[in-house]
Scaffold this active site. Sequence first.
Site, PDB file in Angstrom:
ATOM      1  N   ALA A  24      -5.335  -4.778  -5.935  1.00  8.20           N
ATOM      2  CA  ALA A  24      -5.808  -3.915  -4.855  1.00  8.20           C
ATOM      3  C   ALA A  24      -5.370  -2.494  -5.145  1.00  8.20           C
ATOM      4  O   ALA A  24      -4.322  -2.260  -5.753  1.00  8.20           O
ATOM      5  CB  ALA A  24      -5.266  -4.380  -3.502  1.00  8.20           C
ATOM      6  N   GLY A  28     -10.261  -0.185  -3.021  1.00 12.01           N
ATOM      7  CA  GLY A  28     -10.700  -1.499  -2.586  1.00 12.01           C
ATOM      8  C   GLY A  28      -9.863  -2.607  -3.177  1.00 12.01           C
ATOM      9  O   GLY A  28      -8.729  -2.397  -3.612  1.00 12.01           O
ATOM     10  N   ASP A 135      -8.753   8.225 -16.014  1.00 13.08           N
ATOM     11  CA  ASP A 135      -7.611   7.553 -15.374  1.00 13.08           C
ATOM     12  C   ASP A 135      -7.070   6.465 -16.296  1.00 13.08           C
ATOM     13  O   ASP A 135      -6.849   5.326 -15.876  1.00 13.08           O
ATOM     14  CB  ASP A 135      -8.019   6.962 -14.028  1.00 13.08           C
ATOM     15  CG  ASP A 135      -6.804   6.620 -13.157  1.00 13.08           C
ATOM     16  OD1 ASP A 135      -5.705   7.152 -13.431  1.00 13.08           O
ATOM     17  OD2 ASP A 135      -6.952   5.820 -12.211  1.00 13.08           O
TER      18      ASP A 135
END
Length: 427
Positions: A24, A28, A135
């Site tokens: 998580a 989401g 990322d």
Amino acid sequence: MAEPLQPGDPRQLGSFYLDGRLGAGGQGVVYEGYGPGGERVAVKALYGVHDRDREMLRKETWAWRKVAAYCTAKVLHADLDGPIPFVVSEHVAGPNLRQAVERAGRYGPDELRRLAIGLATALVGVHRARVVHRDLKPENILLAPDGPRLIDFGIARIEEQPTTTGLLKGTLRYMPPERYRGEHGDAKVDVWGWAAVVLFAATGRHAFTGDTPPVIARQVETHHPDTSVLEEPLRSLVAASLAKDPADRPDAEDLLLGLVGAIDLEEATRRAVPDDRPAPPEPSRAELAEVVFTGLGVREQEAVPQLLLRLVAPGERAEDTLRSARRDEFSDGQVDDRVVDRVLRDFTGAGVLVWTDGTVTLSSAALIRAWPRLREWADAERAGLGVHQDLVDASRLWHGHGRKRSDLYQGRPWNAPSRGPRPAAAT
């Protein structure tokens, strides 16, 4: 194995049954799920359903689909307009890099070189698709048996799209200086992330270790991490990739050229396949069920279909396919109680069965799809599951009302919903 579903989690999205949580984040939850044919998948669903959230997932899916399958987990299905927007991808059998380092320790020279080659190969594929991930961090690298895969393109950018400055997004310890200045950055952002990730795998520590955002930002701007633990040519490539000015960093193809001497993605992919990492992935609940079943004796194995099908209902949706039973409901004189107890005990110990307030149920509806044996048994007996449920309900009513003769099961009344056609009227 995935963490259990939480009370507020859906049990089904589209045609996919959900079995547990894989992770998580801020955007989401990623679930382990199973398709209609029992195929194991990963399902990413949004927490929020605002238009902005949907648009973010739409952009992520667009970027994700542009990337070659060997670089990431392939997108299989997406529903971005329903009440809960979600994307389904192939399930990658392996831990993420952070988990692997925590479990097995830092990488040795040979396996580190293979990891670096695999990540550089993946970045070449991503950048050739004109996507910038933005990322790159240990949690976003899955260690598949055939090499590393990049996941979570939530803040990726398509190079054709216009850039804008604004809210800072990303993981602070793995962001280059230009991102702290509010710039979106180009593919050199990922090269910086590659170097920071390689150092993490080599040392077991983050390259920038500050404990507050301002301290981390200052380290990123001024600190030069120690790369002496690395062997050449990796040491020079990592040092160059951590240059404060993005113009001084190599690009992903330069990294691959420096590591393997050529930009041959097929050859580089072969070199990236690990010898002894990652460790075997944790088994799914279905795999655990199979282990339990094969470990039972012949009498217990013969009893398993009859016992487990008592917990399966004939519904189509996930929430309609499970039912519970008390221990005494398994004692019908057909199966020895010692056999019943052994089966229930072993499947409970493996997490396949769950007990609550004296009743037992399957751990999730997804198991009916995920475990081939149970799926086959349920399909073969589907026509009788409804009748069995009626008998169980009638038995509970009879016991609950003091075993009155008037409560004995009399068959299906004519005005009750029928699961099949009525017989023709006599003439």
